[in-house]
Design a protein around this motif. Structure first.
Motif, PDB file in Angstrom:
ATOM      1  N   HIS A   1      40.514  36.006  35.370  1.00 48.34           N
ATOM      2  CA  HIS A   1      39.897  35.502  36.605  1.00 48.34           C
ATOM      3  C   HIS A   1      39.808  36.604  37.662  1.00 48.34           C
ATOM      4  CE1 HIS A   1      39.017  32.865  40.019  1.00 48.34           C
ATOM      5  NE2 HIS A   1      39.990  33.504  40.676  1.00 48.34           N
ATOM      6  N   TYR A   2      40.912  37.329  37.872  1.00 45.85           N
ATOM      7  CA  TYR A   2      40.921  38.336  38.932  1.00 45.85           C
ATOM      8  C   TYR A   2      40.150  39.592  38.542  1.00 45.85           C
ATOM      9  CZ  TYR A   2      44.170  35.283  41.285  1.00 45.85           C
ATOM     10  OH  TYR A   2      44.723  34.192  41.908  1.00 45.85           O
ATOM     11  N   LEU A   3      40.064  39.897  37.268  1.00 44.24           N
ATOM     12  CA  LEU A   3      39.204  40.986  36.832  1.00 44.24           C
ATOM     13  C   LEU A   3      37.746  40.678  37.159  1.00 44.24           C
ATOM     14  CD1 LEU A   3      40.727  41.977  33.362  1.00 44.24           C
ATOM     15  CD2 LEU A   3      40.603  43.415  35.392  1.00 44.24           C
ATOM     16  N   LYS A   4      37.330  39.448  36.883  1.00 43.36           N
ATOM     17  CA  LYS A   4      35.950  39.048  37.182  1.00 43.36           C
ATOM     18  C   LYS A   4      35.705  39.031  38.692  1.00 43.36           C
ATOM     19  CE  LYS A   4      35.163  36.238  33.027  1.00 43.36           C
ATOM     20  NZ  LYS A   4      34.936  34.871  32.498  1.00 43.36           N
ATOM     21  N   TYR A   5      36.699  38.554  39.446  1.00 43.44           N
ATOM     22  CA  TYR A   5      36.533  38.492  40.900  1.00 43.44           C
ATOM     23  C   TYR A   5      36.396  39.894  41.489  1.00 43.44           C
ATOM     24  CZ  TYR A   5      37.296  37.197  45.763  1.00 43.44           C
ATOM     25  OH  TYR A   5      37.152  37.021  47.113  1.00 43.44           O
ATOM     26  N   CYS A   6      37.230  40.811  41.022  1.00 44.57           N
ATOM     27  CA  CYS A   6      37.145  42.193  41.510  1.00 44.57           C
ATOM     28  C   CYS A   6      35.821  42.831  41.115  1.00 44.57           C
ATOM     29  CB  CYS A   6      38.318  43.018  40.972  1.00 44.57           C
ATOM     30  SG  CYS A   6      39.922  42.576  41.671  1.00 44.57           S
ATOM     31  N   PHE A   7      35.324  42.489  39.931  1.00 44.37           N
ATOM     32  CA  PHE A   7      34.020  43.015  39.495  1.00 44.37           C
ATOM     33  C   PHE A   7      32.914  42.510  40.418  1.00 44.37           C
ATOM     34  CE2 PHE A   7      30.117  42.648  37.015  1.00 44.37           C
ATOM     35  CZ  PHE A   7      29.995  43.939  36.516  1.00 44.37           C
ATOM     36  N   GLU A   8      32.954  41.238  40.765  1.00 45.21           N
ATOM     37  CA  GLU A   8      31.925  40.655  41.631  1.00 45.21           C
ATOM     38  C   GLU A   8      31.967  41.270  43.030  1.00 45.21           C
ATOM     39  OE1 GLU A   8      32.737  36.518  41.607  1.00 45.21           O
ATOM     40  OE2 GLU A   8      32.047  36.194  39.553  1.00 45.21           O
ATOM     41  N   LYS A   9      33.175  41.581  43.517  1.00 46.05           N
ATOM     42  CA  LYS A   9      33.334  42.097  44.872  1.00 46.05           C
ATOM     43  C   LYS A   9      33.366  43.627  44.921  1.00 46.05           C
ATOM     44  CE  LYS A   9      33.563  37.989  46.572  1.00 46.05           C
ATOM     45  NZ  LYS A   9      32.431  37.463  47.391  1.00 46.05           N
ATOM     46  N   HIS A  10      33.084  44.257  43.783  1.00 49.08           N
ATOM     47  CA  HIS A  10      33.053  45.726  43.712  1.00 49.08           C
ATOM     48  C   HIS A  10      34.382  46.336  44.144  1.00 49.08           C
ATOM     49  CE1 HIS A  10      28.801  45.143  43.126  1.00 49.08           C
ATOM     50  NE2 HIS A  10      28.693  44.557  44.299  1.00 49.08           N
ATOM     51  N   LYS A  11      35.479  45.719  43.718  1.00 49.83           N
ATOM     52  CA  LYS A  11      36.814  46.198  44.036  1.00 49.83           C
ATOM     53  C   LYS A  11      37.378  46.983  42.855  1.00 49.83           C
ATOM     54  CE  LYS A  11      38.030  44.780  48.163  1.00 49.83           C
ATOM     55  NZ  LYS A  11      38.508  45.698  49.192  1.00 49.83           N
ATOM     56  N   ARG A  12      37.912  48.153  43.144  1.00 49.02           N
ATOM     57  CA  ARG A  12      38.604  48.923  42.114  1.00 49.02           C
ATOM     58  C   ARG A  12      39.825  48.122  41.666  1.00 49.02           C
ATOM     59  NH1 ARG A  12      39.789  54.563  40.666  1.00 49.02           N
ATOM     60  NH2 ARG A  12      37.893  55.121  41.762  1.00 49.02           N
ATOM     61  N   CYS A  13      39.962  47.945  40.361  1.00 44.64           N
ATOM     62  CA  CYS A  13      41.033  47.097  39.837  1.00 44.64           C
ATOM     63  C   CYS A  13      41.751  47.821  38.697  1.00 44.64           C
ATOM     64  CB  CYS A  13      40.472  45.763  39.338  1.00 44.64           C
ATOM     65  SG  CYS A  13      41.725  44.624  38.744  1.00 44.64           S
ATOM     66  N   TYR A  14      43.066  47.808  38.753  1.00 41.88           N
ATOM     67  CA  TYR A  14      43.909  48.344  37.689  1.00 41.88           C
ATOM     68  C   TYR A  14      44.681  47.177  37.074  1.00 41.88           C
ATOM     69  CZ  TYR A  14      43.341  52.624  40.503  1.00 41.88           C
ATOM     70  OH  TYR A  14      42.839  53.673  41.236  1.00 41.88           O
ATOM     71  N   CYS A  15      45.042  47.314  35.822  1.00 46.24           N
ATOM     72  CA  CYS A  15      45.912  46.300  35.230  1.00 46.24           C
ATOM     73  C   CYS A  15      46.798  46.949  34.180  1.00 46.24           C
ATOM     74  CB  CYS A  15      45.123  45.140  34.623  1.00 46.24           C
ATOM     75  SG  CYS A  15      44.146  45.551  33.176  1.00 46.24           S
TER      76      CYS A  15
END
Length: 717
Positions: free
Chosen positions: A471-485
């Motif tokens: 869910h949060y990977l998709k949300y960060c993708f939509e908001k153009h947020k750099r995301c690490y996991c």
């Protein structure tokens, strides 16, 4: 939020609300969540045409400190604030626009300053900035400790939403409602004619929403308004021109920085980052190639030196070959990863690359010109020295530019019920790359977490359940947020799989068959050839190390029983470095069940032999393991060997740890060069599994190249 009933509050907060339904609830929450709670909140609707009025009524029902009013006609921001002052009951007044926010300690810190400095009657703070969508801009407007009228004329550092002011001042100096001026700026100038100075709290306690639709968002119009404000405040003649020049200069600096920080948060920021690295890499290669061309044309390209005359395409071919070699070796040794490595590691990368490149080039030229060693070596030596000087300057220039253009990411850690302390600790050590701006648990709910995501530069997903992570990977993708996991074992296996198509379906193939026969043969031949080469070439060094180790007394070699491929037991040989190791079969360092690597369990009380601590810290005690490689017990590259007891202990809590036995253990490993000996066992397993699933001869060469940096980087004792 609990309700607090008060007769006379200490602070009255006034919010003029006009068509701010989208942001008002968040602004109100930032007031009600203040650590200083003795306040009242006055919200005045200035004839809004959206749902602001209905939202105000709902908010008022949640907290008794909220008082709401509605203007009969549109009074504008200044008129609405003045009306709020007339209805305020507290001796301190604070203003907040309906689309801005406060940090929780804002009022508390301002009142602390007022308690320390009784003459402080007008107090303001620094500001941070967010975009319309809540995305944090990594820029802070710093403010001075004090500012008088003369200084304020040059730059208005008092943001209206940051102000805490005595009510009697606002009653005597209401904000002017004249059109075409900055009403708050004009008011501060009038007040500072009577009050000696205003006092600043240099912390970003105001979070200002950078809305381009606001009056101050259009800089040309804002400049005209500033000019009229000077006229309204009675500033005349040359003084007004000087003040306007100062305002313009400060404005260029402030909004230039703000634009740059904002730009980097847009979609193009990653493209610019890649362009930056590409440009710097090209400059380095161009410098190396240019220096080689200079040496070639001035020292080598003569019939008496190279034996022949080259012409246009000959020059192009030879220089291109040098450039190709520089690129290949640069990628092998990680020359272009200077931002991701320490300065010492980066310097070693360049030294290895330049030395090997020029040795190979000298051999090539010597074969062409039929030189005897060391004929005509002066040019290559000079070339090497010049390239290393260029490399050193390049390393510091790239790091300086990058860390100034790209300050550390303000990162939000999203975690579950698991302990995320180790992850946070590791991120906090990378101070040039990350700043942990906050942590939030899944228990807070998706709505609150998503708001927090928008307020940070980047997001780190801890080891959370797969559904939440998706869910949060998709949300960060939509908001153009750099995301690490954090990667799981399943992620590592997916990285090693192959993509294939069946009809219109895309599939992932997991061969799960280990190395192919040809890979096994090539890897074994490489082990034998390189081990013999090291033993021959470094034999003087090995002999010296052996003599030094022998001075410690006792046996020269010790051995440890370790697990090999498929669980086969073997003895791993090393030079003796510890006093309590006397017999071969008792070589069992008390390794930690959590930390990986050689001798990582050594306690502070460990008794070393003479020079043993130094030999171990610089890995010089590991030369005898080349005998294990020649015997076939070990490989040059593979999962790091462990003893049976440690292996069994880790497997109890992590059964997958046994997968490492699919490969022959190695003197060096992918996990070692990335974790520097100190990875947790679970993290070591993930890196070892990555190596197993993505094995290639090129990966072996990369690990060996990286090991050279680890070997000559002294580990903590």
């Amino acid at each position: 939020m609990r309700e607090i009933r008060m007769i006379t509050p200490a602070v009255s907060v006034i919010i003029p609300a006009y068509n701010c339904e989208e942001y008002l609830e968040e602004a109100v929450s930032s007031v009600l969540d203040q650590t200083f709670e003795d306040l009242e909140l006055i919200i005045i609707d200035d004839c809004s045409t959206d749902g602001t009025q209905a939202l105000m009524e709902r908010l008022a029902g949640r907290d008794s400190r909220i008082r709401i009013y509605h203007n009969e006609e549109n009074l504008g921001a200044a008129g609405t604030r003045n009306r709020g002052v007339m209805m305020a009951r507290a001796k301190w007044i604070a203003f907040l626009d309906g689309d801005d926010l406060w940090e929780r300690e804002k009022l508390e810190k301002q009142l602390d300053l007022a308690a320390r400095i009784p003459e402080a009657r007008l107090i303001f703070t620094g500001s941070a900035f967010i975009e319309d969508d809540g995305m944090t801009i990594a820029y802070v407007l710093h403010v001075p400790e004090t500012v008088d009228r003369k200084a304020l004329l040059k730059q208005n550092v008092i943001s209206c939403s940051s102000v805490l002011i005595r009510r009697e001042l606002m009653e005597r100096f209401p904000m002017p409602r004249e059109e075409g001026i900055h009403e708050d700026f004009a008011d501060w100038l009038r007040i500072l004619e009577e009050v000696p100075c205003a006092y600043g709290v240099d912390e970003p306690l105001l979070i200002y929403r950078r809305a381009l639709t606001s009056k101050s968002g259009k800089k040309g119009k804002s400049a005209r308004m500033n000019w009229k404000t000077y006229e309204y405040a009675g500033v005349k003649g040359p003084k007004k021109v000087t003040a306007m020049a100062g305002y313009t200069m400060h404005g260029f600096v402030k909004y230039g920085r703000l634009w740059w920080k904002s730009y980097r948060l847009m979609n193009g920021k990653e493209r610019f980052r890649r362009l930056f690295f590409f440009t710097m890499d090209v400059l380095l290669l161009a410098a190396w190639i240019g220096l080689f061309a200079y040496v070639w044309f001035n020292y080598i390209h003569f019939r008496g030196v190279i034996g022949n005359r080259y012409y246009r395409w000959g020059h192009v071919a030879l220089i291109s070959l040098y450039g190709g070699g520089a690129l290949a070796l640069g990628m092998l040794f990680g020359v272009f990863r200077t931002v991701e490595e320490t300065v010492s590691e980066s310097v070693l990368s360049h030294i290895y690359c330049v030395l090997l490149l020029n040795v190979m080039s000298y051999v090539e030229l010597a074969l062409i010109g039929r030189w005897r060693f060391p004929q005509h070596v002066q040019g290559i030596i000079g070339l090497t020295a010049a390239e290393l000087a260029v490399s050193l300057a390049w390393i510091f220039a790239v790091r300086w530019l990058y860390f100034h253009i790209y300050p550390p990411h303000e990162m939000l850690i999203i975690h579950g019920d698991e302990d995320y302390g180790y992850l946070q600790h590791q991120l906090e050590k990378e101070t040039k790359r990350y700043v942990v701006g906050g942590t939030i648990g899944l228990s807070e709910g998706r709505e609150k977490i998503e708001k927090e995501i928008l307020r940070h530069d980047s997001v780190m997903l801890s080891d959370i359940p797969g559904q939440e992570r998706e869910h949060y990977l998709k949300y960060c993708f939509e908001k153009h947020k750099r995301c690490y996991c954090q990667t799981s074992l399943e992620d590592i296996m997916v990285l090693g799989s192959k993509k294939m198509h069946v009809s219109d379906m895309t599939l992932r193939l997991f061969p799960n068959c280990g190395m192919s026969v040809e890979q096994k043969v090539i890897k074994r031949l490489l082990d034998i050839i390189l081990s013999l080469l090291v033993l021959v070439v470094l034999s003087p060094v090995i002999i010296i190390v052996a003599i030094v180790a022998k001075t410690g007394g006792g046996s020269l070699l010790t051995s440890q029983v370790c697990l090999g491929r498929d669980g086969k037991l073997f003895k791993r040989y090393k030079f003796r470095t510890r006093q309590d190791v006397e017999q071969e079969d008792t070589f069992t360092y008390a390794q930690s069940a959590d930390a990986a690597g050689p001798e990582d369990g050594a306690s502070p009380d460990t008794a070393y032999t003479k020079h043993g601590r130094t030999l171990e810290a610089w890995h010089l005690d590991e030369f005898p393991q080349l005998l294990n490689v020649l015997k076939g017990d070990m490989s040059l590259v593979g999962p790091y060997p462990v003893d049976p007891a440690t292996h069994a202990g880790v497997c109890e809590r992590c059964p997958e740890y046994a997968w490492r036995l699919m490969f022959r253990p190695g003197i060096t490993s992918y996990a070692m060069v990335n974790g520097k000996y100190f990875s947790l066992r679970e993290n070591q397993l993930k890196m070892d599994l990555y190596y197993i699933e993505n094995y290639s001869l090129l990966l072996d060469f990369k690990v060996l190249a990286a090991t050279l940096k680890v070997v000559f980087t002294k580990q903590p004792e």
